[in-house]
Design an enzyme around this catalytic site. Structure first.
Site, short mmCIF file in Angstrom:
data_model
loop_
_atom_site.label_atom_id
_atom_site.label_comp_id
_atom_site.label_asym_id
_atom_site.label_seq_id
_atom_site.Cartn_x
_atom_site.Cartn_y
_atom_site.Cartn_z
N GLN A 85 -5.53 -1.95 9.10
CA GLN A 85 -5.12 -3.09 8.54
C GLN A 85 -5.86 -4.29 9.42
OE1 GLN A 85 -3.96 -3.76 5.39
NE2 GLN A 85 -4.26 -5.87 5.44
N ASP A 123 -11.73 2.37 3.09
CA ASP A 123 -12.10 0.75 2.99
C ASP A 123 -13.33 0.46 2.71
OD1 ASP A 123 -10.02 -1.16 3.19
OD2 ASP A 123 -9.69 -0.71 5.31
N LYS A 152 0.74 -1.21 -0.16
CA LYS A 152 -0.02 -0.10 -0.16
C LYS A 152 0.75 1.35 -0.12
CE LYS A 152 -3.90 -2.43 1.81
NZ LYS A 152 -4.57 -2.97 2.93
N1 GUN Z 1 -7.06 -7.04 5.68
C1 GUN Z 1 -7.45 -8.05 4.46
N2 GUN Z 1 -7.77 -7.26 3.41
C2 GUN Z 1 -8.32 -5.92 4.08
C3 GUN Z 1 -8.67 -4.65 3.65
O1 GUN Z 1 -8.92 -4.77 2.14
N3 GUN Z 1 -8.55 -3.73 4.34
C4 GUN Z 1 -8.30 -3.89 5.61
N4 GUN Z 1 -8.27 -2.70 6.57
N5 GUN Z 1 -7.64 -4.87 6.17
C5 GUN Z 1 -7.69 -6.00 5.31
#
Ligand code: GUN
Length: 283
Positions: free
Chosen positions: A97, A120, A53
């Site tokens: 996350q 998200d 990211k």
């Molecule tokens: N963990 C796995 N996929 C995601 C996601 O798309 N967003 C977040 N915040 N955590 C994750």
């Protein structure tokens, strides 16, 4: 023989567009779209996602902040960080996350992130907006699937769409996005009876159940479009999807590979949401 949908190439194309828009944004407003990523603890998979990211932010020219907190972080400390980022002018998108260590409440964090910074699209406010088709933020993985379909010239209107998986992150929002494009949508899950039969009805099959190589050629109609959202590790350490590529590919008209299909699109859609958040902040 199926056409392979190249998620890496489509993702690069969209990131280029985002990069151009980010540069235009910066020259007009004097600051860059900003994303904050929070990770708590030392889950190896999460660390890889977070690194990717940050890299994506650099690639498209965004400002980014990364917070790597120890597993011993308290709910109060995490809440205080979210509050600080909610108030920051430099940060337009906040992503915490998941999963979090067990002593922390994921729902509390999701509710605490300001809806206008919730890139998200996990906050109930944004989930509700997705439900009614009036959304600012796209749920990243399902939106990535829709972009792959659109950029491959696959029309959803009137098609039998079968989504296998009902998670809040993928299955449920995926069904909504397909419905908004006028697909006829069936959502299946672990309790579905005659799963193979339902899957064989699909013109567009979205596999998101998290079981390695689960979908085999006999579960797929001739000419179906098969989208594999799975990301599983085989015992030998190799990455594989939910779809058994070897037996499904000869029957499908289009198929996404793993890796290199849906995976790269998820982070690209996160970049898209961050740009949207920044644009909304100057409206
Ligand atoms: N963990 C796995 N996929 C995601 C996601 O798309 N967003 C977040 N915040 N955590 C994750």
């Amino acid at each position: 023989m199926a056409k392979i949908i190249d998620g890496k190439a489509i993702s690069a194309e969209i990131r280029n567009e985002i990069k151009q828009q980010a540069a235009e944004f910066e020259s007009k407003y004097g600051f860059r779209p900003g994303l904050a990523v929070i990770i708590v603890g030392d889950d190896a998979a999460s660390q890889v996602y977070v690194r990717n990211k940050r890299r994506a932010c650099e690639e498209v020219g965004f400002y980014s902040e990364a917070y790597e907190l120890p597993a011993s972080t308290t709910q109060e400390e995490l809440n205080a960080l979210v509050d600080k980022l909610n108030a920051s002018d430099k940060i337009h998108g906040i992503l915490c996350q998941l999963p979090l260590p067990r002593h922390l409440d994921e729902n509390e964090v999701i509710l605490r992130i300001a809806p206008h910074k919730d890139v998200d699209a996990f906050h109930p406010y944004n989930v509700g907006k997705i439900m009614i088709g009036d959304y600012s933020f796209l749920p990243c993985t399902p939106a990535g699937v829709m972009a792959l379909l659109e950029r491959s010239g696959i029309d959803v209107c009137g098609k039998e769409c079968v989504v296998v998986g009902r998670s809040n992150i993928v299955g449920k929002p995926q069904a909504m996005l397909l419905l908004h494009k006028s697909g006829t949508v069936t959502v299946c899950h672990s309790k579905t009876k005659n799963l193979s039969e339902v899957c064989r009805r699909a013109d567009i099959l979205v596999a998101a159940i998290g079981k390695a190589d689960f979908f085999t050629g006999d579960m797929v109609k001739d000419g179906a479009v098969v989208i594999d959202v799975g990301m599983n590790r085989r015992p030998d350490g190799k990455l594989t999807g939910d779809v058994d590529f070897a037996s499904v590919e000869p029957k499908a008209s289009y198929i996404t590979p793993v890796p290199g299909g849906v995976g790269p699109m998820t982070i690209t859609m996160l970049m898209q949401n961050t740009l949207t958040a920044a644009k909304n902040s100057v409206k």
